[in-house]
Design a protein around this motif. Structure first.
Motif, PDB file in Angstrom:
ATOM      1  N   SER A  42      20.664  11.941  16.024  1.00 46.22           N
ATOM      2  CA  SER A  42      20.261  10.545  16.227  1.00 46.22           C
ATOM      3  C   SER A  42      18.725  10.428  16.306  1.00 46.22           C
ATOM      4  N   LYS A  43      18.125  11.411  16.993  1.00 49.24           N
ATOM      5  CA  LYS A  43      16.665  11.409  17.060  1.00 49.24           C
ATOM      6  C   LYS A  43      16.054  11.524  15.673  1.00 49.24           C
ATOM      7  N   LYS A  44      16.638  12.419  14.862  1.00 45.99           N
ATOM      8  CA  LYS A  44      16.131  12.560  13.498  1.00 45.99           C
ATOM      9  C   LYS A  44      16.269  11.253  12.733  1.00 45.99           C
ATOM     10  N   ASN A  45      17.455  10.617  12.900  1.00 46.97           N
ATOM     11  CA  ASN A  45      17.672   9.345  12.189  1.00 46.97           C
ATOM     12  C   ASN A  45      16.668   8.266  12.631  1.00 46.97           C
ATOM     13  N   THR A  46      16.478   8.196  13.946  1.00 48.79           N
ATOM     14  CA  THR A  46      15.536   7.184  14.449  1.00 48.79           C
ATOM     15  C   THR A  46      14.116   7.464  13.977  1.00 48.79           C
ATOM     16  N   SER A  47      13.753   8.766  13.967  1.00 46.83           N
ATOM     17  CA  SER A  47      12.397   9.099  13.489  1.00 46.83           C
ATOM     18  C   SER A  47      12.238   8.784  12.005  1.00 46.83           C
ATOM     19  N   GLU A  48      13.326   9.085  11.256  1.00 42.05           N
ATOM     20  CA  GLU A  48      13.270   8.770   9.829  1.00 42.05           C
ATOM     21  C   GLU A  48      13.190   7.265   9.605  1.00 42.05           C
ATOM     22  N   ARG A  49      13.986   6.522  10.414  1.00 42.21           N
ATOM     23  CA  ARG A  49      13.947   5.066  10.290  1.00 42.21           C
ATOM     24  C   ARG A  49      12.558   4.517  10.640  1.00 42.21           C
ATOM     25  N   LYS A  50      12.003   5.093  11.734  1.00 46.96           N
ATOM     26  CA  LYS A  50      10.664   4.662  12.100  1.00 46.96           C
ATOM     27  C   LYS A  50       9.648   4.932  10.992  1.00 46.96           C
ATOM     28  N   LYS A  51       9.757   6.124  10.401  1.00 46.70           N
ATOM     29  CA  LYS A  51       8.847   6.461   9.302  1.00 46.70           C
ATOM     30  C   LYS A  51       9.021   5.497   8.124  1.00 46.70           C
ATOM     31  N   LYS A  52      10.312   5.234   7.791  1.00 45.79           N
ATOM     32  CA  LYS A  52      10.574   4.307   6.695  1.00 45.79           C
ATOM     33  C   LYS A  52      10.008   2.909   7.007  1.00 45.79           C
ATOM     34  N   TYR A  53      10.236   2.470   8.250  1.00 39.65           N
ATOM     35  CA  TYR A  53       9.759   1.146   8.657  1.00 39.65           C
ATOM     36  C   TYR A  53       8.220   1.088   8.604  1.00 39.65           C
ATOM     37  N   GLU A  54       7.638   2.196   9.113  1.00 41.94           N
ATOM     38  CA  GLU A  54       6.168   2.233   9.053  1.00 41.94           C
ATOM     39  C   GLU A  54       5.662   2.268   7.619  1.00 41.94           C
ATOM     40  N   ASP A  55       6.368   3.035   6.761  1.00 44.37           N
ATOM     41  CA  ASP A  55       5.977   3.084   5.350  1.00 44.37           C
ATOM     42  C   ASP A  55       6.107   1.711   4.695  1.00 44.37           C
ATOM     43  N   ILE A  56       7.221   1.034   5.034  1.00 49.33           N
ATOM     44  CA  ILE A  56       7.429  -0.312   4.467  1.00 49.33           C
ATOM     45  C   ILE A  56       6.319  -1.260   4.928  1.00 49.33           C
ATOM     46  N   LYS A  57       6.027  -1.181   6.256  1.00 48.32           N
ATOM     47  CA  LYS A  57       4.955  -2.019   6.776  1.00 48.32           C
ATOM     48  C   LYS A  57       3.635  -1.711   6.087  1.00 48.32           C
ATOM     49  N   TYR A  58       3.342  -0.435   5.940  1.00 47.59           N
ATOM     50  CA  TYR A  58       2.091  -0.044   5.292  1.00 47.59           C
ATOM     51  C   TYR A  58       2.042  -0.537   3.844  1.00 47.59           C
ATOM     52  N   TYR A  59       3.169  -0.415   3.171  1.00 44.66           N
ATOM     53  CA  TYR A  59       3.249  -0.879   1.793  1.00 44.66           C
ATOM     54  C   TYR A  59       3.038  -2.389   1.710  1.00 44.66           C
ATOM     55  N   GLU A  60       3.718  -3.097   2.624  1.00 42.76           N
ATOM     56  CA  GLU A  60       3.576  -4.559   2.628  1.00 42.76           C
ATOM     57  C   GLU A  60       2.141  -4.984   2.968  1.00 42.76           C
ATOM     58  N   CYS A  61       1.570  -4.281   3.950  1.00 45.60           N
ATOM     59  CA  CYS A  61       0.187  -4.581   4.288  1.00 45.60           C
ATOM     60  C   CYS A  61      -0.747  -4.333   3.107  1.00 45.60           C
ATOM     61  N   ASN A  62      -0.538  -3.205   2.436  1.00 44.76           N
ATOM     62  CA  ASN A  62      -1.347  -2.900   1.263  1.00 44.76           C
ATOM     63  C   ASN A  62      -1.141  -3.932   0.152  1.00 44.76           C
ATOM     64  N   ARG A  63       0.140  -4.336  -0.005  1.00 43.29           N
ATOM     65  CA  ARG A  63       0.433  -5.328  -1.036  1.00 43.29           C
ATOM     66  C   ARG A  63      -0.232  -6.660  -0.723  1.00 43.29           C
ATOM     67  N   LYS A  64      -0.134  -7.075   0.557  1.00 39.30           N
ATOM     68  CA  LYS A  64      -0.795  -8.334   0.954  1.00 39.30           C
ATOM     69  C   LYS A  64      -2.306  -8.243   0.793  1.00 39.30           C
ATOM     70  N   PHE A  65      -2.858  -7.114   1.181  1.00 39.03           N
ATOM     71  CA  PHE A  65      -4.306  -6.934   1.065  1.00 39.03           C
ATOM     72  C   PHE A  65      -4.745  -6.983  -0.402  1.00 39.03           C
ATOM     73  N   ILE A  66      -3.953  -6.286  -1.241  1.00 41.27           N
ATOM     74  CA  ILE A  66      -4.273  -6.271  -2.674  1.00 41.27           C
ATOM     75  C   ILE A  66      -4.149  -7.670  -3.260  1.00 41.27           C
ATOM     76  N   ASN A  67      -3.057  -8.395  -2.861  1.00 37.94           N
ATOM     77  CA  ASN A  67      -2.874  -9.759  -3.373  1.00 37.94           C
ATOM     78  C   ASN A  67      -4.003 -10.681  -2.916  1.00 37.94           C
ATOM     79  N   SER A  68      -4.394 -10.527  -1.634  1.00 41.43           N
ATOM     80  CA  SER A  68      -5.497 -11.365  -1.138  1.00 41.43           C
ATOM     81  C   SER A  68      -6.782 -11.062  -1.884  1.00 41.43           C
ATOM     82  N   LYS A  69      -7.048  -9.781  -2.139  1.00 45.40           N
ATOM     83  CA  LYS A  69      -8.233  -9.405  -2.895  1.00 45.40           C
ATOM     84  C   LYS A  69      -8.184  -9.977  -4.305  1.00 45.40           C
ATOM     85  N   LYS A  70      -6.976  -9.913  -4.918  1.00 39.72           N
ATOM     86  CA  LYS A  70      -6.837 -10.479  -6.261  1.00 39.72           C
ATOM     87  C   LYS A  70      -7.106 -11.971  -6.254  1.00 39.72           C
ATOM     88  N   GLN A  71      -6.532 -12.662  -5.230  1.00 35.59           N
ATOM     89  CA  GLN A  71      -6.760 -14.108  -5.135  1.00 35.59           C
ATOM     90  C   GLN A  71      -8.242 -14.432  -4.921  1.00 35.59           C
TER      91      GLN A  71
END
Length: 268
Positions: A42-71
């Motif tokens: 369960s700890k492994k699953n939660t850590s993996e989920r946290k990593k995935k969530y953090e990766d998703i957040k990082y990706y979304e943040c990067n995407r928003k930043f890139i989109n804002s820069k493009k705009q």
């Protein structure tokens, strides 16, 4: 055989009991091992989920930043395009305005030059006309006691035959010596226009003498007032007063008034 006096089957029972006890002891350890595995999973699953969530957040943040820069870049490009278009339009308008202004300046300059040329030509024509029209000559600073006949006698040639107009003004010497002398002057007009300039050149500065032998330096030039004064011009109204109708009516009215006054006096 058995010194202790314990029977063998009892020993076996004891052994079995001990084995069962050992089994029961081992079972809780295994049971305790199983939940630790689950927890680790369960700890492994939660850590993996946290990593995935953090990766998703990082990706979304990067995407928003890139989109804002493009705009921002697109907006900056639009602004720069608008500025360039405005600058181009303003430059084109300024060029047109400058061209029109230059054309207007050239037209005004040409018009001014034409006006100046016209004014110069008009002034030259006026001067020529004035020179052509100027015929009347004035001779100033003549002796105050010099007569008209003495003036003409001072010339070797018969000057009167060459003139179409002359007018002499006698001067005078004042009785009071403090007053100014009134010099004589002569107005002339030649028949030939060429002789006027020659006369001015030759006679300007000539000396004339009065009866007492005092010399006076004459000043000869064109007269400022070029109209000719005809002193011998006859007036048609001379000696016509006695035949004038208005005068005759006036005399009749005066006579009638005198008669009425006499009648009134008699009645009184």
């Amino acid at each position: 055989m058995y010194s202790s006096g314990v029977r063998p089957y009892k020993i076996l029972q004891k052994v079995k009991v001990n084995e069962n006890k050992d089994k029961h002891k081992k079972e809780p350890s295994e049971a305790s091992k199983e939940p630790t595995k689950r927890e680790d999973y369960s700890k492994k699953n939660t850590s993996e989920r946290k990593k995935k969530y953090e990766d998703i957040k990082y990706y979304e943040c990067n995407r928003k930043f890139i989109n804002s820069k493009k705009q921002e870049a697109e907006g900056h490009d639009k602004i720069t395009k608008n500025k360039t278009n405005y600058n181009i339009n303003s430059n084109s308008y300024s060029e047109k305005y400058n061209k029109e202004h230059l054309r207007h300046d050239e037209k005004s300059r040409n018009e001014n030059l034409l006006k100046q040329k016209e004014n110069i030509l008009i002034s030259l024509l006026k001067k020529e006309q004035s020179c052509v029209n100027k015929k009347k000559i004035i001779i100033r600073h003549l002796p105050p006691t010099l007569s008209e006949d003495n003036f003409f006698d001072s010339f070797s040639t018969n000057l009167k035959d060459e003139l179409d107009y002359y007018y002499y003004v006698n001067g005078s010497i004042p009785k009071n010596p403090a007053d100014d002398i009134i010099y004589s002057r002569m107005y002339l007009s030649f028949k030939d226009d060429l002789k006027t300039k020659e006369f001015i050149k030759t006679q300007h500065g000539k000396f004339f003498y009065d009866l007492n032998g005092v010399k006076y330096k004459a000043l000869v030039s064109f007269a400022p007032y070029q109209t000719l004064i005809h002193k011998n011009k006859s007036d048609d109204m001379n000696n016509t007063l006695e035949s004038d109708d208005y005068f005759l009516k006036f005399c009749e009215e005066m006579n009638n008034q005198e008669e009425s006054v006499k009648r009134d006096a008699k009645m009184m």
